[in-house]
Design an enzyme around this catalytic site. Structure first.
Site, short mmCIF file in Angstrom:
data_model
loop_
_atom_site.label_atom_id
_atom_site.label_comp_id
_atom_site.label_asym_id
_atom_site.label_seq_id
_atom_site.Cartn_x
_atom_site.Cartn_y
_atom_site.Cartn_z
N THR A 28 77.66 49.70 53.50
CA THR A 28 78.12 48.39 54.70
C THR A 28 78.62 47.27 54.56
O THR A 28 79.91 46.87 54.33
CB THR A 28 76.71 48.22 55.50
N GLY A 29 78.20 46.71 53.02
CA GLY A 29 78.34 45.67 52.08
C GLY A 29 79.93 45.51 51.61
O GLY A 29 81.00 44.99 52.71
N GLU A 37 73.99 40.29 50.48
CA GLU A 37 72.74 40.88 49.85
C GLU A 37 72.50 41.91 49.80
O GLU A 37 72.20 42.81 51.01
CB GLU A 37 71.44 39.51 50.16
N GLY A 71 72.16 43.98 53.78
CA GLY A 71 71.83 46.21 54.20
C GLY A 71 72.22 45.99 53.03
O GLY A 71 72.77 46.18 51.55
N SER A 72 72.90 47.20 53.44
CA SER A 72 72.89 48.45 51.52
C SER A 72 74.73 48.69 51.24
O SER A 72 75.37 47.08 51.62
CB SER A 72 73.29 49.89 52.91
N CYS A 113 64.25 45.94 49.09
CA CYS A 113 65.77 45.41 48.43
C CYS A 113 65.22 45.12 46.61
O CYS A 113 66.03 46.35 45.80
CB CYS A 113 66.99 44.11 48.41
#
Ligand code: NAD
Length: 481
Positions: free
Chosen positions: A230-231, A248, A226-227, A282
């Site tokens: 958020t990571g 990732e 994800g972003s 991504c």
């Protein structure tokens, strides 16, 4: 013959090989039409607790299952997914917005990945073997893993976590993005008739579900895509229970085009990739650095190619490359980036804009002509069909600019001089670097990010090892008898 799924019904979350309905349901929106899609469950905390309980129980037998037996089941699962691929591809276009041909590519990739994963065994390694003792590295599974999936590539990225988790002996709970729950729920439904109960479960929920999973003391590992923001939240949450995690995250890949390229040969690939999935991948060329000697020629050819070949439209229309932006939140983000064209005074080589009068979230491709290096379109991941091209003149300078950001997912160098290109490629700080290509991925090749683009790797034996503990095993041969 595997049974056929019905893509119009979502009787519940997939817990212990049963459909478990929830008191409330929700739906996502078809991004091409703005119309609601089917109702799906909204998992409660108690549904997560139940899934974790079953996953922990089934871990005992699944982790003791032989590699060969796990492999057979994963291959049977791939066959069952394949038997349903036409429906899944259509569903993917409906929920995600991507062109049907790209949905077909995604399913083909997922099948290739599953089948290759089924052959990949993390074997014990012998570190020392003498008359006195043997020392091994062994790789037992972690336990219950969670696969948290984004909305841009839900099938491949979901199964790209599930396959390695299962093959290394873990049980897994997959959580799709609330924007794209449909295919992932169906992938769980297909698994019900293949794997033992509790081995592969799927929970669809709202924004509370991800944090519940990362905090849950019964979950041992989180594989997250994800972003970047958020990571960071996922990492902070996992820290509370010292869970393992693989992240990732976002990228802002540089593609460096040298002065010796044959423009007509490399340009179609670079341009098509820049706009693939409407820029919502991504790892795509998101900053294209073109040598000043060929800059104008390259720019004109890129505009020409885009106008003639990169069609915007609904995913079911023929020859579409740029489908709608996946959701309204991202549509606003992308529109805001386009609004900077006037506000920041960027020059455009190709004017893109929101499609007039469309009900879906359509943005036409835009190419920004040599914007300042510090501008938002260069330093931020746009995640939409808008791409900057910039001039460069010295190898050292362009490498420094390519490496300047906090992201480091992918990067590429395009040149006919392979020696020069490889020398430049080796100086790029990114998890995947290509010479004369971009966005190549494979199930046996580790994939991940440098810097803020991620922690750990997915895929390849290295990625598999992230689903295991390393256990050093010392066997002394003197038996004291
Ligand atoms: P996102 O971070 O908003 O959401 C990803 C997933 O995390 C979703 O399932 C979401 O529901 C869940 N989530 C949200 N908040 C959470 C929290 N606090 N705790 C746990 N889970 C939470 O990302 P997105 O918008 O769905 O995806 C787009 C981003 O993902 C882009 O930045 C893109 O570059 C990145 N991405 C990275 C890769 C990669 O492999 N590196 C691949 C695809 C996308």
């Amino acid at each position: 013959m595997a049974s056929r799924i019905n893509i119009e019904t979502y009787p519940g979350n997939i817990i212990n090989n049963e459909f478990v309905p929830t008191p409330t349901t929700r739906h996502s929106i078809d991004p091409a039409t703005g119309k609601p899609l089917y109702e799906v469950p909204v998992a409660r905390k108690e549904d997560l607790d139940a899934a974790v309980k079953h996953a922990r129980a089934s871990f005992k037998s699944w982790s003791a299952t032989s590699f060969e037996d796990r492999s057979k089941l994963l291959l049977a699962y791939a066959d069952a997914v394949e038997a349903n691929r036409t429906d899944i591809e259509r569903l993917q276009t409906m929920e995600q917005g991507k062109p049907l041909s790209l949905a077909q590519t995604e399913v083909s990739m997922a099948l290739t990945w599953l089948r290759q994963f089924a052959t990949m065994e993390v074997k014990s390694e012998v570190i020392e073997d003498t008359e006195e003792r043997t020392i091994y590295s062994t790789f037992p599974p972690l336990g219950v893993c969670a696969a948290i999936v984004p909305w841009n590539w839900p099938i491949l990225l979901g199964l790209g976590k599930v396959g390695p988790a299962l093959m290394t002996g873990n049980t897994v709970i997959m959580k799709p993005s609330p924007y794209t729950p449909y295919c992932d729920l169906k992938l769980g439904e297909i698994a019900m008739s293949i794997f033992p109960p509790g081995v592969f479960q799927v929970l669809s929920g709202d924004d509370s579900l991800g944090p519940w999973i990362t905090e849950h003391p019964g979950v041992d590992m989180v594989s997250f895509t994800g972003s970047i923001p958020t990571g960071k939240r996922v990492a902070a949450s996992c820290a509370k229970t010292l869970k393992r995690y693989v992240l990732e995250l976002g990228g802002n890949d540089a593609a460096i085009v040298c002065d010796d390229v044959e423009i007509s040969k490399c340009l179609p690939k670079i341009t098509t990739l820049a706009f693939l999935n409407s820029g919502q991948i991504c790892m795509l060329p998101k900053r294209i650095y073109v040598h000043e000697k060929i800059y104008d020629q390259f720019k004109d050819a890129m505009v020409d190619f885009t106008k003639n070949n990169i069609k915007t439209g609904g995913g079911f229309e023929a020859d579409v490359v740029v489908g709608p932006i996946q959701n309204s939140m991202q549509f606003e983000v992308v529109k805001d980036m386009y609004s900077q064209i006037d506000k920041a005074g960027w020059k455009t080589a190709l004017d893109g804009k929101a499609r007039d009068g469309a009900e879906g979230y359509f943005m036409e491709p835009a190419i920004i002509d040599n914007p300042p290096e510090a501008s938002r379109i260069v330093v931020e991941e746009p995640f939409g069909p808008i791409v900057p091209i910039m001039k460069w003149s010295s190898d050292d300078d362009v490498i420094e600019r390519a490496n300047a950001l906090e992201t480091g997912l992918g990067a590429s160098v395009w040149s006919r001089d392979l020696f020069r290109a490889e020398k430049m490629a080796r100086q790029l700080s990114a998890g995947s670097v290509w010479v004369n290509s971009h966005f190549d991925v494979a199930p046996n090749v580790p994939f991940g990010g440098h810097k803020e683009s991620g922690v750990g790797m997915e895929w390849g034996i290295e990625g598999f090892k992230h689903f295991t503990n390393t256990r050093s095993l010392w066997v002394w041969k003197k038996t004291f008898d």
